[in-house]
Design a protein around this motif. Structure first.
Motif, mmCIF file in Angstrom:
data_model
loop_
_atom_site.group_PDB
_atom_site.id
_atom_site.type_symbol
_atom_site.label_atom_id
_atom_site.label_comp_id
_atom_site.label_asym_id
_atom_site.label_seq_id
_atom_site.Cartn_x
_atom_site.Cartn_y
_atom_site.Cartn_z
ATOM 1 N N ASP A 179 1.524 -7.812 -0.885
ATOM 2 C CA ASP A 179 0.591 -7.217 0.066
ATOM 3 C C ASP A 179 -0.561 -8.169 0.404
ATOM 4 O O ASP A 179 -0.300 -9.299 0.761
ATOM 5 C CB ASP A 179 0.143 -5.846 -0.439
ATOM 6 C CG ASP A 179 1.320 -4.861 -0.378
ATOM 7 O OD1 ASP A 179 1.675 -4.443 0.738
ATOM 8 O OD2 ASP A 179 1.932 -4.570 -1.422
ATOM 9 N N THR A 180 -1.822 -7.780 0.271
ATOM 10 C CA THR A 180 -2.893 -8.633 0.787
ATOM 11 C C THR A 180 -2.931 -10.002 0.121
ATOM 12 O O THR A 180 -3.469 -10.950 0.690
ATOM 13 C CB THR A 180 -4.271 -7.954 0.617
ATOM 14 O OG1 THR A 180 -4.509 -7.699 -0.757
ATOM 15 C CG2 THR A 180 -4.336 -6.648 1.398
ATOM 16 N N TYR A 183 -1.373 -12.854 2.170
ATOM 17 C CA TYR A 183 -2.115 -13.371 3.324
ATOM 18 C C TYR A 183 -2.946 -14.597 2.972
ATOM 19 O O TYR A 183 -3.356 -15.351 3.862
ATOM 20 C CB TYR A 183 -3.028 -12.289 3.917
ATOM 21 C CG TYR A 183 -2.288 -11.080 4.436
ATOM 22 C CD1 TYR A 183 -1.090 -11.215 5.132
ATOM 23 C CD2 TYR A 183 -2.785 -9.790 4.234
ATOM 24 C CE1 TYR A 183 -0.403 -10.110 5.609
ATOM 25 C CE2 TYR A 183 -2.104 -8.682 4.704
ATOM 26 C CZ TYR A 183 -0.915 -8.846 5.386
ATOM 27 O OH TYR A 183 -0.237 -7.750 5.853
#
Length: 524
Positions: A179-180, A183
């Protein structure tokens, strides 16, 4: 100049099975439907369908267009069935890559392996000296080699960011980012240049048109540098070609920045709802659940934001008169955002959007039906990993996986998409999955067969449903006077052909504003 389209079956989608003999088109609009005799005196030309079958233009209600173009540019490993094959395919590419290059593989699905395990960091480091990223099929998890981790400054001491996980075993990096956390790498790779984005976009649009899609609702503005960079690419490709209609969701991290740009919409590119991720995905066990995963009793997934943050973002959207589209997969994620929507409803006459809505029960279905909320479904999700999801959720809870019929029976607006590059953005694949709820080649009655829908309802997802979810069903999604002349024309009748043949039906023409923008064969 008015063109009469006739010579084949023409489904209006206004009512079940409703057809018309002819459609008169002028200046990109449908000016009349009816009989050839009544309309031909008003036509300056005739387009003979030659027995092919016309529908309103199909639209993918949720995908990532630039991301799909990237999949076409990079290594597609979605059909790989074991770890050794994966390492061999990527290893061949790494041999020819320079030290500074980025090698990207997309579509890893370990549940297809005999032993569902990821390669170790040591194994992927041994493939070569270039930066390496392997994206799982859900795009909520990546494997990164040590060089890519170092690029982002990720070490054994780096804490996981909020809403993400830097996986470690006994304090050592495994290369897995969820998930994050992912990034930290993928949003900052140096090869993401304007020319790279434009090339990916061109490749994607050409492919989407070949599938009969006249448009798509896409979320791309936060992944490719400052939002102006992908916006300019859309301007240069979409507005210039005028062959595809894009509805752009705006990630909450760039929402205000885009608003300050005062970018205006065009007939081919418009700005839509604020996009928020509520949770992760079943693949990495990060979808937020009310009760723990059956195969990880200490894990219930995760919510990306606190309730206070969600309220802030939703209120920010409301201040701009905008709706909200949320990625919500687990039952806790859906329940959480519906509570916020109840307290902060959208402007009168508008609907917010729950994307995926993958795990429900009767209580959640009742909450959905009580609110101005539409649901954005990806029917193909029932195919790929249902057995793995069953193991993670248990039989009873899994009865609420990937609903469709339950949503329609409660009167909800439902649109259909692919979430490409996660699934192939061929709407026929989605229609097949919605009707049969099984993989191609299987013969059982379907996964959660109680959620199967009719063919008309399935086509509705990609026509009227895709228009309803953005409030445009008064001029898009049907073949009717006053509607846009967007058509998808197939060789066969999707509503009557043998269901096993349906995914292979050929697109003959894709038509946007009365213009043929894709032709599979020469006329005549």
């Amino acid at each position: 100049m008015a063109t009469l389209w006739t010579g084949g079956k023409i489904y209006t989608m206004a009512e079940v099975g409703e057809t018309v003999e002819a459609v008169l088109v002028k200046d990109g609009k449908i000016v009349a439907t009816g009989s050839v005799d009544s309309l031909s005196p008003h036509a300056t030309s005739i387009h003979d369908l030659q027995g092919n079958v016309m529908y309103p233009g199909f639209v993918d209600s949720h995908l990532h267009i630039i991301g799909y173009g990237e999949k076409l540019k990079h290594i597609d490993v979605s059909n790989v069935t074991n770890k050794d094959e994966l390492l061999s395919i990527i290893g061949e590419r790494m041999k020819s890559a320079s030290r500074d290059e980025w090698v990207i593989a997309i579509g890893l699905n370990e549940t297809q392996f005999d032993k569902p395990i990821f390669p170790t960091l040591m194994e992927i480091d041994a493939l070569g000296e270039a930066h390496l990223i392997i994206k799982r099929s859900c795009h909520h998890l990546i494997l990164a080699n040590s060089k890519a981790l170092a690029f982002a400054g990720i070490t054994n001491e780096t804490p996981s960011p909020k809403g993400g996980i830097i996986e470690k075993v006994e304090g050592q990096l495994t290369g897995v980012l969820k998930d994050t956390a992912l990034y930290m790498i993928v949003n900052n790779m140096p090869h993401i240049t304007p020319s790279y984005i434009e090339d990916a976009l061109k490749k994607a649009v050409a492919s989407l048109l070949s599938f009969g899609l006249v448009g798509g609702h896409s979320e791309d503005l936060s992944y490719y540098g400052p939002p102006m960079q992908p916006i300019q690419a859309f301007r240069k490709v979409i507005d210039a070609q005028q062959s595809f209609k894009v509805h752009l969701l705006q990630h909450h991290t760039v929402f205000e920045e885009v608003a300050k740009m005062r970018e205006t919409s065009s007939p081919y590119m418009e700005f839509g709802a604020m996009k928020i991720f509520i949770d992760g995905a079943f693949g990495g066990r990060t979808a937020a659940l009310r009760k723990p995963y059956c195969d990880e009793p200490n894990n219930s997934g995760m919510l990306v934001h606190s309730m206070e943050q969600l309220k802030y973002y939703v209120q920010l959207a409301r201040q701009h008169g905008q709706t909200v589209a949320v990625h919500a997969i687990g039952d806790l994620a859906i329940e959480t955002i519906l509570a916020v929507f109840k307290d902060y409803p959208p402007p009168q006459g508008q609907v917010d959007r729950v994307i995926h809505c993958s795990l429900v029960d009767d209580d959640i279905l009742a909450q959905l039906a009580s609110l101005p909320v539409a649901v954005d479904m990806q029917p193909q999700f029932v195919q790929g990993e249902f057995q793995a999801e069953l193991a993670r959720l248990g039989e009873q809870r899994a009865l609420g996986l990937h609903p469709l019929k339950s949503l329609l029976e409660r009167g909800l607006i439902v649109a259909g998409g692919s979430d490409a590059p996660i699934e192939v953005p061929n709407p026929l694949h989605g229609i097949y999955a919605a009707v049969t709820r099984r993989n191609f080649g299987e013969t059982h009655n379907g996964y959660n067969a109680h959620e199967k829908i009719t063919r008309h309802e399935a086509v509705h997802l990609y026509t009227i449903g895709a228009a309803q979810i953005i409030g445009q069903d008064h001029f898009r999604g049907k073949i009717e006077e006053g509607y846009t002349a967007d058509f998808t024309i197939f060789e066969e009748d999707l509503l009557s052909i043998d269901i096993e043949k349906l995914p292979h039906v050929k697109v003959v023409y894709t038509v946007v504003d009365g213009r043929i923008v894709y032709a599979n064969r020469c006329e005549g």
